[in-house]
Scaffold this motif. Structure first.
Motif, PDB file in Angstrom:
ATOM      1  N   PHE A 125       0.835  -1.203   0.000  1.00 13.91           N
ATOM      2  CA  PHE A 125       0.000   0.000   0.000  1.00 13.91           C
ATOM      3  C   PHE A 125       0.872   1.256   0.000  1.00 13.91           C
ATOM      4  O   PHE A 125       0.660   2.185  -0.791  1.00 13.91           O
ATOM      5  CB  PHE A 125      -0.911  -0.037   1.236  1.00 13.91           C
ATOM      6  CG  PHE A 125      -1.766   1.178   1.409  1.00 13.91           C
ATOM      7  CD1 PHE A 125      -2.745   1.482   0.481  1.00 13.91           C
ATOM      8  CD2 PHE A 125      -1.592   2.003   2.507  1.00 13.91           C
ATOM      9  CE1 PHE A 125      -3.537   2.607   0.644  1.00 13.91           C
ATOM     10  CE2 PHE A 125      -2.375   3.128   2.670  1.00 13.91           C
ATOM     11  CZ  PHE A 125      -3.349   3.435   1.738  1.00 13.91           C
ATOM     12  N   MET A 128       2.381   1.827  -3.267  1.00 11.50           N
ATOM     13  CA  MET A 128       1.404   2.266  -4.247  1.00 11.50           C
ATOM     14  C   MET A 128       1.072   3.746  -4.114  1.00 11.50           C
ATOM     15  O   MET A 128       1.069   4.473  -5.098  1.00 11.50           O
ATOM     16  CB  MET A 128       0.121   1.466  -4.028  1.00 11.50           C
ATOM     17  CG  MET A 128      -0.409   0.785  -5.239  1.00 11.50           C
ATOM     18  SD  MET A 128      -1.769  -0.266  -4.757  1.00 11.50           S
ATOM     19  CE  MET A 128      -3.083   0.877  -4.754  1.00 11.50           C
ATOM     20  N   MET A 220       2.114  -9.849  -1.848  1.00  9.50           N
ATOM     21  CA  MET A 220       1.298  -8.635  -1.860  1.00  9.50           C
ATOM     22  C   MET A 220       2.017  -7.449  -2.474  1.00  9.50           C
ATOM     23  O   MET A 220       1.448  -6.666  -3.209  1.00  9.50           O
ATOM     24  CB  MET A 220       0.848  -8.298  -0.433  1.00  9.50           C
ATOM     25  CG  MET A 220      -0.067  -9.322   0.188  1.00  9.50           C
ATOM     26  SD  MET A 220      -1.281  -9.971  -0.938  1.00  9.50           S
ATOM     27  CE  MET A 220      -2.382  -8.569  -1.108  1.00  9.50           C
ATOM     28  N   LEU A 223       2.137  -7.779  -6.129  1.00  8.19           N
ATOM     29  CA  LEU A 223       0.764  -7.691  -6.643  1.00  8.19           C
ATOM     30  C   LEU A 223       0.329  -6.233  -6.748  1.00  8.19           C
ATOM     31  O   LEU A 223      -0.335  -5.829  -7.693  1.00  8.19           O
ATOM     32  CB  LEU A 223      -0.176  -8.464  -5.703  1.00  8.19           C
ATOM     33  CG  LEU A 223      -1.654  -8.476  -6.020  1.00  8.19           C
ATOM     34  CD1 LEU A 223      -1.890  -9.084  -7.384  1.00  8.19           C
ATOM     35  CD2 LEU A 223      -2.420  -9.255  -4.964  1.00  8.19           C
ATOM     36  N   MET A 224       0.725  -5.442  -5.762  1.00  9.49           N
ATOM     37  CA  MET A 224       0.224  -4.072  -5.691  1.00  9.49           C
ATOM     38  C   MET A 224       1.114  -3.054  -6.394  1.00  9.49           C
ATOM     39  O   MET A 224       0.618  -2.052  -6.900  1.00  9.49           O
ATOM     40  CB  MET A 224      -0.007  -3.671  -4.233  1.00  9.49           C
ATOM     41  CG  MET A 224      -1.121  -4.496  -3.585  1.00  9.49           C
ATOM     42  SD  MET A 224      -1.182  -4.351  -1.808  1.00  9.49           S
ATOM     43  CE  MET A 224      -2.090  -2.832  -1.596  1.00  9.49           C
TER      44      MET A 224
ATOM     45  N   THR C 224      -1.834 -11.774   3.975  1.00  4.61           N
ATOM     46  CA  THR C 224      -2.961 -11.576   3.084  1.00  4.61           C
ATOM     47  C   THR C 224      -3.134 -12.741   2.122  1.00  4.61           C
ATOM     48  O   THR C 224      -4.216 -13.330   2.022  1.00  4.61           O
ATOM     49  CB  THR C 224      -2.777 -10.302   2.242  1.00  4.61           C
ATOM     50  OG1 THR C 224      -2.184  -9.312   3.052  1.00  4.61           O
ATOM     51  CG2 THR C 224      -4.096  -9.832   1.704  1.00  4.61           C
ATOM     52  N   ALA C 225      -2.062 -13.066   1.436  1.00  2.48           N
ATOM     53  CA  ALA C 225      -2.163 -14.046   0.352  1.00  2.48           C
ATOM     54  C   ALA C 225      -2.766 -15.385   0.793  1.00  2.48           C
ATOM     55  O   ALA C 225      -3.581 -15.955   0.068  1.00  2.48           O
ATOM     56  CB  ALA C 225      -0.797 -14.248  -0.286  1.00  2.48           C
ATOM     57  N   ILE C 254      -7.595  -3.868   3.141  1.00  2.00           N
ATOM     58  CA  ILE C 254      -6.684  -2.844   2.611  1.00  2.00           C
ATOM     59  C   ILE C 254      -6.454  -3.087   1.123  1.00  2.00           C
ATOM     60  O   ILE C 254      -6.540  -2.178   0.295  1.00  2.00           O
ATOM     61  CB  ILE C 254      -5.323  -2.888   3.337  1.00  2.00           C
ATOM     62  CG1 ILE C 254      -5.492  -2.582   4.819  1.00  2.00           C
ATOM     63  CG2 ILE C 254      -4.339  -1.905   2.707  1.00  2.00           C
ATOM     64  CD1 ILE C 254      -4.251  -2.812   5.633  1.00  2.00           C
ATOM     65  N   TYR C 255      -6.161  -4.347   0.796  1.00  2.00           N
ATOM     66  CA  TYR C 255      -5.884  -4.692  -0.595  1.00  2.00           C
ATOM     67  C   TYR C 255      -7.099  -4.397  -1.482  1.00  2.00           C
ATOM     68  O   TYR C 255      -6.976  -3.749  -2.521  1.00  2.00           O
ATOM     69  CB  TYR C 255      -5.497  -6.168  -0.683  1.00  2.00           C
ATOM     70  CG  TYR C 255      -5.467  -6.694  -2.083  1.00  2.00           C
ATOM     71  CD1 TYR C 255      -4.525  -6.212  -2.995  1.00  2.00           C
ATOM     72  CD2 TYR C 255      -6.374  -7.657  -2.514  1.00  2.00           C
ATOM     73  CE1 TYR C 255      -4.498  -6.669  -4.298  1.00  2.00           C
ATOM     74  CE2 TYR C 255      -6.351  -8.125  -3.813  1.00  2.00           C
ATOM     75  CZ  TYR C 255      -5.425  -7.628  -4.708  1.00  2.00           C
ATOM     76  OH  TYR C 255      -5.397  -8.082  -5.989  1.00  2.00           O
ATOM     77  N   SER C 258      -7.821  -0.605  -1.859  1.00  2.00           N
ATOM     78  CA  SER C 258      -6.834   0.186  -2.582  1.00  2.00           C
ATOM     79  C   SER C 258      -6.675  -0.262  -4.033  1.00  2.00           C
ATOM     80  O   SER C 258      -6.067   0.435  -4.830  1.00  2.00           O
ATOM     81  CB  SER C 258      -5.483   0.154  -1.868  1.00  2.00           C
ATOM     82  OG  SER C 258      -5.021  -1.160  -1.796  1.00  2.00           O
ATOM     83  N   THR C 259      -7.177  -1.446  -4.388  1.00  5.41           N
ATOM     84  CA  THR C 259      -6.993  -1.871  -5.770  1.00  5.41           C
ATOM     85  C   THR C 259      -8.294  -2.152  -6.503  1.00  5.41           C
ATOM     86  O   THR C 259      -8.346  -2.020  -7.708  1.00  5.41           O
ATOM     87  CB  THR C 259      -6.141  -3.155  -5.848  1.00  5.41           C
ATOM     88  OG1 THR C 259      -6.805  -4.173  -5.120  1.00  5.41           O
ATOM     89  CG2 THR C 259      -4.758  -2.943  -5.287  1.00  5.41           C
ATOM     90  N   ARG C 268      -9.344   6.628   0.081  1.00  7.00           N
ATOM     91  CA  ARG C 268      -7.976   6.706   0.619  1.00  7.00           C
ATOM     92  C   ARG C 268      -7.916   6.804   2.144  1.00  7.00           C
ATOM     93  O   ARG C 268      -7.177   6.064   2.783  1.00  7.00           O
ATOM     94  CB  ARG C 268      -7.222   7.895   0.012  1.00  7.00           C
ATOM     95  CG  ARG C 268      -6.585   7.614  -1.320  1.00  7.00           C
ATOM     96  CD  ARG C 268      -5.295   6.815  -1.233  1.00  7.00           C
ATOM     97  NE  ARG C 268      -4.746   6.709  -2.561  1.00  7.00           N
ATOM     98  CZ  ARG C 268      -4.804   5.625  -3.327  1.00  7.00           C
ATOM     99  NH1 ARG C 268      -5.360   4.526  -2.875  1.00  7.00           N
ATOM    100  NH2 ARG C 268      -4.308   5.647  -4.536  1.00  7.00           N
ATOM    101  N   SER C 275      -4.912   0.538   7.382  1.00  2.00           N
ATOM    102  CA  SER C 275      -3.493   0.195   7.495  1.00  2.00           C
ATOM    103  C   SER C 275      -2.967   0.536   8.880  1.00  2.00           C
ATOM    104  O   SER C 275      -2.216  -0.232   9.483  1.00  2.00           O
ATOM    105  CB  SER C 275      -2.671   0.955   6.460  1.00  2.00           C
ATOM    106  OG  SER C 275      -3.113   0.671   5.172  1.00  2.00           O
TER     107      SER C 275
END
Lengths: 297, 253, 302
Positions: A125, A128, A220, A223-224, C224-225, C254-255, C258-259, C268, C275
């Motif tokens: 994050f 990004m 992650m 990925l991001m 996360t993964a 979060i992931y 944000s995506t 945001r 986070s």
């Protein structure tokens, strides 16, 4: 009663042994299931086409399952991150083990540990929303989400691994050996460079391999921030799509037990083989070149 | 005593943090002589030895008061460089501590760090030092093998050769034979006899027979203080103080 | 034999006393080492600074106690916090007993030999398996093969396996610090090995094991993964009622926000806020572990 006790002891020993073997059992299970779900793809594409195929278009018609761009992306991101993390990690380790005063070490060490504790999604994050615009402005590139950004983030993520294992190796060099060097009129720096580092080389090598293994498997962040384009990178500012990113991004939309699904599992197999190789090499080095002195590696 | 004064310690105090480990020690060392420092364990003799080449600098929170003169210059003077000082005063440790390098590289180490690059010179010095340490004949065919393959006694003589290679003026030995068997010990003692013609030797030992065999002068330490010092013959046969006599006759320690 | 004047040091006879240059080199390199350490500290500080600066405004009581509303563009993150707690506690409930028992075997029973080496190799390799591969495995094995579906149970099991090596490592470390004399004393009094382990060794090692457990929870909480395919979903408004429910989790939230959220830019503040909550949670646990260990070390030194 004594016999009963002995009997119980023996069975407890076996019990603990079985539990301790769980790790291997799980590892085997992981392999079996990865292969079981990944191998069917090779009915559609040959192994060579899969690994060296240059095009990854899993959803077009007809689909193409060549993961070479993904492998190239994983390797380039990992190598570039190592360029950052190796000097930083090893030098910090030397600083902590040899130079820092006790009180400074008590502060810096936890800081390195906290760096390791930041969840990867948070680093992704951060890369990004903060690093990416920064890179875009600074280098005037099309996108800040690229190979360099990912490598930078991964670099800092593998520093703690490299640093802590290297530090163990450096600080387990026997004091007597260092004293011998001092007594011959060597400066502290010469002692570090000519005696301490050569003596702890195996531990440092292990740390570097494990650091790289962590970087190649990290999901992650790539990925991001890696940009996501399944192309073979030509510049460090190209967007890329390393293997873990591909798996994580596409699994949700891949039809269950379709070709795409199998291809992603097969990619997982390749990734698993990479890290397995790294870890076996690291283990081999740590075992074969066991450090003199009271090393715990 | 009619020999040249090489080192002179004047009113030395040494502290570990607040603990006073050495108290008001004054002692002279003469060129061409072996001085033995004896005393029960924990009496400060090793600490004292480590003050002489400033090895104690490495201990945090330690402090030195008083003077140690080497050729009339104070080694604790701030203008003195420790690395240079230590290349003038060699040291052999309690346990053999060769580097995990080849025999050759072990001996060459001191020369290299002191900036000598001339290969023939280094090779000559290595041969010469191994000869001086009476090790050459045993290792001449395998000087490129790892030093860790040598026996304990050989390793210790290698450490002596390593110290000799940079031609120190003084050699400090911290119980150099304590980790060795009797035969290896005897070899080391013979070596000390050979070396004292060329160097000022200061040896710490807990073994009184050894002190009697190898040294010319003996100093007896007890509880961080220098109790008595004299020619070795005199000290062992006619000690002036009761405490010394008790120790050398084995009544305590 | 070469004869040289033994009275003078060889440095004066043969080489320039280039000690100043050597000292200079040392100063330069040591500055470099110090600088490297500084960079790490700076990196940590920068990350924390930006998260705090942009995240603190988002955090308030509603944020922590309400579910998300308006397709996750407003509201709070309560289901994510609860989900992460469930997942990481579930993970530790699985890995702690297995981890401790494994470490006991490795440290107390196993001699040295081939079997031990293979087990260690297995643990080291398990520690090196990429988190996304754990995710794949969890999907194939727990979700599909064992028919658990996408659920807390499948996610906790996956995370548990992932944190197992952490627990084993920490426990072994703790067992090693128990002095051998304690074991000998206990065995000498006629206690069996098992009694010695449970009454003497484990109690002594407990604070160290606890440290490892905390680190294991924190590791599991941040991943996360592994939960992407096994436990976590974009959005579910209700708190879970059984271990077979799907849930939300902080890292995945979060992931997603944000995506893949509907309004990435507009949310945001929520992303920063989430986070920050995750970081505080993880760092809180790590600091606790660090402090615990520091106290432990102090006690050992006396």
């Amino acid at each position: 009663m004594a016999i009963n006790r002995q009997f119980k002891e023996r069975w407890m020993r076996r019990f603990f042994f079985v539990i301790a073997s769980t790790s291997i059992f799980i590892l085997l299970l992981i392999m079996i299931f990865l292969f079981a779900e990944g191998l069917p793809i090779f009915k559609k594409v040959s192994l060579t086409d899969f690994i060296f195929g240059k095009y990854w278009y899993p959803t077009s018609e007809p689909p193409e399952f060549g993961i070479f761009p993904l492998i190239a992306a994983s390797i380039s991101v990992t190598v570039l991150s190592a360029v950052i993390s190796i000097p930083l990690g090893v030098m910090t380790a030397i600083y902590l083990a040899e130079i820092a005063a006790f009180k400074v070490r008590e502060i810096v060490k936890p800081m390195v540990e906290l760096l390791a504790a930041i969840p990867s999604v948070v680093i992704g994050f951060f890369g990004m929303v903060i690093v990416s615009p920064f890179l875009q402005d600074m280098f005037d590139v099309a996108t800040g989400l690229n190979l360099f950004n990912a490598a930078l983030m991964l670099g800092f993520m593998s520093v703690p691994t490299i640093c802590s294992i290297s530090e163990d190796a450096v600080s387990s060099v026997p004091r007597a050996m260092k004293e011998a060097s001092f007594a011959l009129g060597a400066t502290h720096f010469e002692t570090i460079f000519k005696v301490v580092l050569p003596a702890s080389l195996s531990g440092i090598t292990t740390s570097i391999i494990l650091g790289m293994s962590r970087a190649i498997g990290e999901t992650m962040v790539v990925l991001m921030v890696a940009g996501g384009a399944a192309m073979i990178p030509l510049s460090i500012f190209d967007p890329v799509r390393p293997m873990p990113a591909s798996i994580a991004a596409e699994m949700a939309e891949a039809p269950f037990r379709g070709d795409h699904y199998y291809a992603l599992f097969a990619t997982g197999v390749v990734l698993f083989c990479f890290t397995l190789m790294f870890n076996i090499i690291a283990d081999h080095i740590a075992y074969k070149y066991k450090q003199t002195g009271d090393s715990t590696l | 005593m009619d020999a040249d004064l090489k080192m002179s310690v004047k009113q030395l105090n040494f502290f570990y943090d607040k603990f006073k480990a050495l108290e008001n020690i004054s002692l002279d060392f003469y060129a061409g002589h072996v001085t033995a420092l004896i005393g029960p364990s924990g009496c400060g003799k090793s600490t004292f030895l480590r003050c002489l080449n400033r090895m104690n600098d490495l201990i945090p929170k330690s402090r030195v008061e008083g003077k140690i003169l080497l050729d009339n210059e104070d080694i604790y003077d701030c203008a003195v460089n420790v690395a240079t000082l230590r290349s003038r005063i060699g040291m052999v440790f309690q346990k053999p501590n060769p580097f995990p390098k080849t025999i050759f590289e072990n001996v060459a180490y001191g020369l290299r760090v002191n900036g000598i690059k001339d290969k023939t010179l280094i090779a000559d010095r290595v041969t010469e030092s191994l000869n001086q340490a009476a090790l050459w004949d045993e290792v001449k065919d395998r000087i490129y093998d790892s030093a860790l393959e040598l026996s304990g006694g050989q390793q210790q003589r290698l450490c002596i050769a390593r110290a000799l290679a940079i031609k120190p003026e003084v050699i400090l030995m911290d119980e150099p034979a304590s980790a060795l068997d009797p035969i290896a010990t005897q070899k080391i003692e013979e070596l000390i006899h050979q070396l004292k013609k060329m160097f000022t030797i200061i040896i710490v030992t807990h073994n009184m027979q050894q002190a009697a065999r190898v040294s010319d002068i003996t100093a007896f330490f007890y509880m961080g203080k220098l109790i008595e010092t004299d020619k070795t013959d005199t000290l062992f046969t006619r000690p002036k103080l009761k405490q010394t006599e008790d120790y050398i006759t084995g009544r305590f320690g | 034999m070469t004869k040289t004047d033994v009275k003078k040091p060889i440095t004066e006879q043969l080489a320039l006393p280039h000690i100043k240059y050597r000292k200079f080199k040392q100063t330069i390199f040591f500055a470099l080492f110090r600088f490297a350490a500084l960079i790490n500290g700076t990196a940590l500080a920068i990350i924390l600074f930006f998260l705090l600066k942009n995240g603190y405004k988002a955090i308030n009581w509603t944020f922590l106690t309400q579910p998300p509303i308006d397709s996750m563009t407003k509201g709070g993150i309560l289901p994510c916090i609860v989900g992460t707690l469930y997942l990481s506690l579930g993970a530790i409930a699985i890995s702690l007993p297995i981890g401790i028992a494994s470490a006991i075997y490795l440290n107390e029973y196993a001699g040295s030999g081939r079997v031990l080496r293979i087990i260690r190799l297995g643990i080291n390799n398990l520690a090196g398996v990429p988190s996304v591969v754990f995710g794949l495995f969890g999907l194939a094995f727990f979700v599909i093969y064992l028919k658990m579906g996408v659920s807390i149970l499948a996610g906790a099991l996956t995370l548990g396996l992932l944190s197992l090596p952490v627990i084993i490592g920490a426990t072994e470390e703790a067992l090693k610090t128990v002095p051998e004399t304690y074991r000998e004393a206990s065995l000498g009094l006629g206690a069996t090995k098992l009694q010695t382990i449970f009454r003497v060794v484990l109690p002594c090692a407990m604070p160290g094991i606890l440290t490892g457990a905390i680190l294991g929870i924190s590791r599991a909480a941040g991943e996360t993964a592994p939960i992407m395919f096994t436990a976590a979903v974009f959005f579910t408004p209700d708190l879970p009622s059984s271990i077979f429910d799907e849930i939300m989790a902080l890292p995945y939230h979060i992931y997603v926000l944000s995506t893949a959220g509907t309004e990435i830019e507009a949310t945001r503040p929520l992303q920063y806020g989430t986070s920050l909550v995750l970081i505080v949670l993880v760092f809180g646990m790590n600091l606790a572990a660090i402090l615990l260990r520091a106290r432990l070390r102090k006690r050992m030194h006396i």
